[in-house]
Scaffold this motif. Structure first.
Motif, mmCIF file in Angstrom:
data_model
loop_
_atom_site.group_PDB
_atom_site.id
_atom_site.type_symbol
_atom_site.label_atom_id
_atom_site.label_comp_id
_atom_site.label_asym_id
_atom_site.label_seq_id
_atom_site.Cartn_x
_atom_site.Cartn_y
_atom_site.Cartn_z
ATOM 1 N N GLU A 73 31.973 53.279 40.821
ATOM 2 C CA GLU A 73 32.925 53.969 39.940
ATOM 3 C C GLU A 73 34.219 54.284 40.683
ATOM 4 O O GLU A 73 35.307 54.157 40.124
ATOM 5 N N SER A 74 34.106 54.695 41.929
ATOM 6 C CA SER A 74 35.293 55.008 42.731
ATOM 7 C C SER A 74 36.140 53.756 42.954
ATOM 8 O O SER A 74 37.366 53.790 42.808
ATOM 9 N N ILE A 75 35.482 52.650 43.280
ATOM 10 C CA ILE A 75 36.193 51.380 43.477
ATOM 11 C C ILE A 75 36.856 50.949 42.176
ATOM 12 O O ILE A 75 38.024 50.552 42.157
ATOM 13 N N PHE A 76 36.106 51.037 41.074
ATOM 14 C CA PHE A 76 36.629 50.639 39.775
ATOM 15 C C PHE A 76 37.851 51.482 39.404
ATOM 16 O O PHE A 76 38.885 50.950 39.000
ATOM 17 N N SER A 77 37.734 52.791 39.553
ATOM 18 C CA SER A 77 38.820 53.700 39.195
ATOM 19 C C SER A 77 40.089 53.409 39.988
ATOM 20 O O SER A 77 41.175 53.244 39.417
ATOM 21 N N ASP A 78 39.944 53.323 41.315
ATOM 22 C CA ASP A 78 41.115 53.079 42.171
ATOM 23 C C ASP A 78 41.754 51.725 41.875
ATOM 24 O O ASP A 78 42.981 51.608 41.773
ATOM 25 N N SER A 79 40.925 50.704 41.722
ATOM 26 C CA SER A 79 41.442 49.346 41.492
ATOM 27 C C SER A 79 42.074 49.213 40.119
ATOM 28 O O SER A 79 43.151 48.622 39.970
ATOM 29 N N MET A 80 41.416 49.775 39.106
ATOM 30 C CA MET A 80 41.949 49.686 37.744
ATOM 31 C C MET A 80 43.304 50.396 37.653
ATOM 32 O O MET A 80 44.243 49.874 37.046
ATOM 33 N N LYS A 81 43.411 51.570 38.260
ATOM 34 C CA LYS A 81 44.688 52.309 38.229
ATOM 35 C C LYS A 81 45.796 51.521 38.919
ATOM 36 O O LYS A 81 46.933 51.490 38.441
ATOM 37 N N ALA A 82 45.479 50.886 40.051
ATOM 38 C CA ALA A 82 46.480 50.100 40.775
ATOM 39 C C ALA A 82 46.942 48.898 39.955
ATOM 40 O O ALA A 82 48.135 48.586 39.900
ATOM 41 N N ILE A 83 45.991 48.233 39.307
ATOM 42 C CA ILE A 83 46.332 47.071 38.474
ATOM 43 C C ILE A 83 47.126 47.516 37.249
ATOM 44 O O ILE A 83 48.099 46.864 36.853
ATOM 45 N N MET A 84 46.744 48.638 36.652
ATOM 46 C CA MET A 84 47.487 49.173 35.507
ATOM 47 C C MET A 84 48.932 49.491 35.892
ATOM 48 O O MET A 84 49.865 49.183 35.139
ATOM 49 N N GLU A 85 49.109 50.065 37.057
ATOM 50 C CA GLU A 85 50.463 50.407 37.507
ATOM 51 C C GLU A 85 51.309 49.153 37.667
ATOM 52 O O GLU A 85 52.470 49.122 37.249
ATOM 53 N N GLU A 86 50.735 48.109 38.243
ATOM 54 C CA GLU A 86 51.462 46.845 38.401
ATOM 55 C C GLU A 86 51.840 46.242 37.052
ATOM 56 O O GLU A 86 52.865 45.583 36.934
ATOM 57 N N PHE A 121 41.667 42.871 31.516
ATOM 58 C CA PHE A 121 40.284 42.527 31.824
ATOM 59 C C PHE A 121 40.039 41.029 31.679
ATOM 60 O O PHE A 121 39.300 40.445 32.476
ATOM 61 N N GLN A 122 40.653 40.419 30.683
ATOM 62 C CA GLN A 122 40.486 38.972 30.522
ATOM 63 C C GLN A 122 41.053 38.214 31.720
ATOM 64 O O GLN A 122 40.515 37.182 32.121
ATOM 65 N N ASP A 123 42.116 38.734 32.297
ATOM 66 C CA ASP A 123 42.748 38.090 33.456
ATOM 67 C C ASP A 123 42.021 38.377 34.758
ATOM 68 O O ASP A 123 42.287 37.726 35.770
ATOM 69 N N ASN A 124 41.153 39.375 34.747
ATOM 70 C CA ASN A 124 40.451 39.789 35.961
ATOM 71 C C ASN A 124 38.954 39.835 35.714
ATOM 72 O O ASN A 124 38.387 40.887 35.417
ATOM 73 N N GLN A 125 38.323 38.675 35.851
ATOM 74 C CA GLN A 125 36.897 38.550 35.567
ATOM 75 C C GLN A 125 36.068 39.523 36.401
ATOM 76 O O GLN A 125 35.100 40.098 35.911
ATOM 77 N N GLU A 126 36.446 39.719 37.662
ATOM 78 C CA GLU A 126 35.659 40.612 38.514
ATOM 79 C C GLU A 126 35.744 42.067 38.059
ATOM 80 O O GLU A 126 34.785 42.825 38.187
ATOM 81 N N LEU A 127 36.897 42.471 37.517
ATOM 82 C CA LEU A 127 37.038 43.835 36.994
ATOM 83 C C LEU A 127 36.128 44.006 35.779
ATOM 84 O O LEU A 127 35.470 45.038 35.614
ATOM 85 N N GLU A 128 36.088 42.980 34.938
ATOM 86 C CA GLU A 128 35.218 42.998 33.763
ATOM 87 C C GLU A 128 33.751 43.004 34.193
ATOM 88 O O GLU A 128 32.924 43.725 33.640
ATOM 89 N N ASN A 129 33.416 42.201 35.216
ATOM 90 C CA ASN A 129 32.052 42.181 35.750
ATOM 91 C C ASN A 129 31.643 43.555 36.256
ATOM 92 O O ASN A 129 30.523 44.010 36.020
ATOM 93 N N LEU A 130 32.550 44.200 36.984
ATOM 94 C CA LEU A 130 32.233 45.510 37.537
ATOM 95 C C LEU A 130 32.044 46.529 36.421
ATOM 96 O O LEU A 130 31.144 47.374 36.488
ATOM 97 N N PHE A 131 32.871 46.466 35.383
ATOM 98 C CA PHE A 131 32.709 47.368 34.233
ATOM 99 C C PHE A 131 31.317 47.187 33.629
ATOM 100 O O PHE A 131 30.614 48.165 33.366
#
Length: 199
Positions: A73-86, A121-131
């Motif tokens: 969850e910590s990895i997902f949260s940090d990574s998702m926020k960084a990708i959202m910001e970009e 999420f469609q562009d980032n399969q690993e993010l979707e996998n982690l979710f």
């Protein structure tokens, strides 16, 4: 014999994609590297094939599923926020995510950036996998907790416990896991029971 990829899919997570597009952003590539490292750290054994234990599962007997899920969850949260910001995606207004019947991640209800969030999420399969992996872990933890409560109550009153927890035995209960990000970027996960009755 089940293939390695099929084995990993049993946990709700696909194998990490080692051939990534060159057009990944900095945050997206950093996230991919984190996932590769997580998978590389997992023990290898014949039951899970050459790829080893899926990275969403505990890496040793000393790590609980709850501890592993909190780490993910910590990895997902940090990574998702960084990708959202970009991608200039805002958490204000808040939004809720869930997995559709096709396995993709969707925004529940309306949101001004619904299309952008789903595309992320469609562009980032690993993010979707982690979710999906975190969602699966939450459903597993919830089921375990309910079974433990049933066992405790069964020891006191068998009939009452069976009546109260009948859905554990008749295959009418499914779990719906969702993740909510509030306007401040705080993430919370929830598990709800869905009952499906067939004639």
């Amino acid at each position: 014999m089940i293939s390695d990829i099929s084995q990993n899919n049993l946990s709700g997570v696909q194998s990490p994609n080692t051939t990534q597009k060159a057009d990944k952003s900095k945050a997206e590539q950093e996230f991919i590297d984190i996932i590769k490292n997580l998978q590389a750290e997992q023990p290898k054994n014949g039951r899970h094939g050459e790829l080893g234990v899926p990275y969403t599962m505990p890496s040793s007997s000393s790590e609980s599923i709850q501890e592993r899920t909190a780490k993910l969850e910590s990895i997902f949260s940090d990574s998702m926020k960084a990708i959202m910001e970009e991608r200039s995606i805002s958490s204000d207004p808040s939004f809720e995510l869930t997995t559709g019947t096709d396995g993709h991640v969707y925004v529940k209800g309306d949101h001004p950036q619904k299309a952008e969030i789903e595309q992320m999420f469609q562009d980032n399969q690993e993010l979707e996998n982690l979710f999906r992996g975190i969602s699966g872990n939450h459903a597993m933890i919830d089921a375990f907790d309910r079974h433990m409560k049933f066992s405790e109550e069964y020891a006191i009153n068998q009939v009452a416990a069976v009546m109260k927890y009948a859905s554990l035995f008749d295959n009418t209960e499914e779990k719906s896991v969702s993740m909510r990000m509030d306007e401040n970027g705080n993430i919370s996960w929830s598990v709800k029971d869905i009952y499906s009755f067939s004639a």
